[in-house]
Design a protein around this motif. Structure first.
Motif, short mmCIF file in Angstrom:
data_model
loop_
_atom_site.label_atom_id
_atom_site.label_comp_id
_atom_site.label_asym_id
_atom_site.label_seq_id
_atom_site.Cartn_x
_atom_site.Cartn_y
_atom_site.Cartn_z
N PHE A 34 57.84 64.30 -75.86
CA PHE A 34 58.45 63.60 -74.73
C PHE A 34 57.96 64.18 -73.42
N ALA A 35 57.65 63.29 -72.46
CA ALA A 35 57.24 63.70 -71.12
C ALA A 35 58.00 62.87 -70.10
N TRP A 36 58.60 63.52 -69.12
CA TRP A 36 59.39 62.82 -68.11
C TRP A 36 58.54 61.81 -67.35
N THR A 37 57.27 62.12 -67.14
CA THR A 37 56.40 61.22 -66.38
C THR A 37 55.66 60.24 -67.29
N GLY A 38 55.93 60.29 -68.59
CA GLY A 38 55.20 59.42 -69.49
C GLY A 38 56.05 58.55 -70.38
N ASN A 39 57.36 58.80 -70.40
CA ASN A 39 58.22 58.08 -71.35
C ASN A 39 59.48 57.54 -70.68
N ALA A 40 60.15 56.63 -71.40
CA ALA A 40 61.51 56.22 -71.08
C ALA A 40 62.45 57.03 -71.96
N LEU A 41 63.66 57.26 -71.50
CA LEU A 41 64.62 58.00 -72.32
C LEU A 41 64.86 57.28 -73.65
N SER A 42 64.83 55.96 -73.62
CA SER A 42 65.09 55.19 -74.83
C SER A 42 64.05 55.41 -75.92
N ASP A 43 62.87 55.92 -75.54
CA ASP A 43 61.85 56.23 -76.55
C ASP A 43 62.38 57.26 -77.56
N LEU A 44 63.33 58.08 -77.11
CA LEU A 44 63.88 59.13 -77.97
C LEU A 44 64.72 58.56 -79.10
N GLY A 45 65.22 57.34 -78.91
CA GLY A 45 66.06 56.73 -79.94
C GLY A 45 65.36 55.63 -80.71
N GLY A 46 64.08 55.46 -80.45
CA GLY A 46 63.31 54.40 -81.08
C GLY A 46 62.74 54.78 -82.43
N PRO A 47 61.81 53.99 -82.91
CA PRO A 47 61.21 54.25 -84.22
C PRO A 47 60.47 55.58 -84.26
N THR A 48 60.34 56.13 -85.46
CA THR A 48 59.62 57.39 -85.63
C THR A 48 58.20 57.26 -85.10
N GLY A 49 57.78 58.23 -84.35
CA GLY A 49 56.44 58.21 -83.77
C GLY A 49 56.16 59.52 -83.08
N PRO A 50 55.30 59.49 -82.07
CA PRO A 50 54.97 60.74 -81.38
C PRO A 50 56.13 61.32 -80.57
N VAL A 51 57.10 60.47 -80.19
CA VAL A 51 58.21 60.93 -79.36
C VAL A 51 59.50 61.09 -80.17
N ALA A 52 59.83 60.10 -80.98
CA ALA A 52 61.11 60.08 -81.68
C ALA A 52 61.02 60.67 -83.08
N THR A 53 62.05 61.40 -83.45
CA THR A 53 62.20 61.93 -84.80
C THR A 53 63.63 61.62 -85.26
N ASP A 54 63.93 61.96 -86.49
CA ASP A 54 65.31 61.76 -86.96
C ASP A 54 66.30 62.53 -86.09
N LEU A 55 65.90 63.72 -85.65
CA LEU A 55 66.79 64.54 -84.84
C LEU A 55 66.97 63.95 -83.44
#
Length: 203
Positions: A34-55
């Motif tokens: 996650f990067a503040w200048t590269g992502n939306a906060l909602s990316d953290l709750g999205g599908p598994t990928g480079p930003v989101a995990t189960d945690l």
């Protein structure tokens, strides 16, 4: 029993921001990329990928759902402490704000409803602060009213700057998002402490 319910309601106002805002911040910390200048906060709750995990999904979506639901419980104490109809209207808008926050977690990315509930949250947040703050002014509480209205302006201002300086969906959407989230968290805690004193539960 009544005293216990009032204290529990005030406690909900203190706990809700911890569940939601701290949950979101923790999700940004444990995210792999996650990067503040590269992502939306909602990316953290999205599908598994480079930003989101189960945690991160647990912390983000779970934090928003639990925080929003608990914040609804704070409405009772706010109602008891209300001094006029305008403050009551602001409390109603605060309830809708809390509900929309919970629904962000219920409908995470990439669900179609996500955009609608996310926009509703930030719009309702400013409306709630402006209306409740106006009620504070009418009750003669100018300092509280000024700060409350100012936080609503801060939230709207952050989005106005974001929209006026580039494409809405560009990287870094987390920056204006966190402004409103922080404003809500700080205001809710401060208001819970004020309500506790007003209801005589400060000890």
């Amino acid at each position: 029993m009544t005293d216990t319910v009032e204290r529990a309601s005030v406690g909900a106002g203190l706990v809700a921001p911890v569940l939601s805002f701290v949950g979101v911040l923790l999700a940004t910390v444990v995210s792999p990329s996650f990067a503040w200048t590269g992502n939306a906060l909602s990316d953290l709750g999205g599908p598994t990928g480079p930003v989101a995990t189960d945690l991160t999904r647990l912390l983000f979506n779970g934090g928003l759902i639990s925080g929003g639901v608990v914040a609804l419980g704070f409405g009772y104490a706010m109602f008891l402490a209300a001094r006029n109809l305008v403050e009551l209207a602001g409390i109603g808008l605060f309830g809708l704000t809390s509900l929309s926050m919970a629904l962000i977690g219920v409908f995470p990315l990439p669900q179609d409803a996500h955009f609608f509930v996310a926009v509703s949250f930030y719009v309702l947040l400013s409306l709630a602060l402006w209306v409740y703050g106006a009620g504070n002014f009418l009750a003669g509480d100018r300092t509280r009213g000024g700060v409350t209205v100012g936080l609503g302006v801060l939230n709207t201002g952050a989005w106005a700057v974001w929209i006026s300086t580039g494409e809405f969906s560009r990287p870094g959407l987390a920056l204006p998002e966190v402004v409103g989230a922080a404003a809500l968290a700080g205001w809710t805690v401060a208001t819970a402490l004020w309500v506790r004193r007003r209801l005589g539960h400060a000890s």
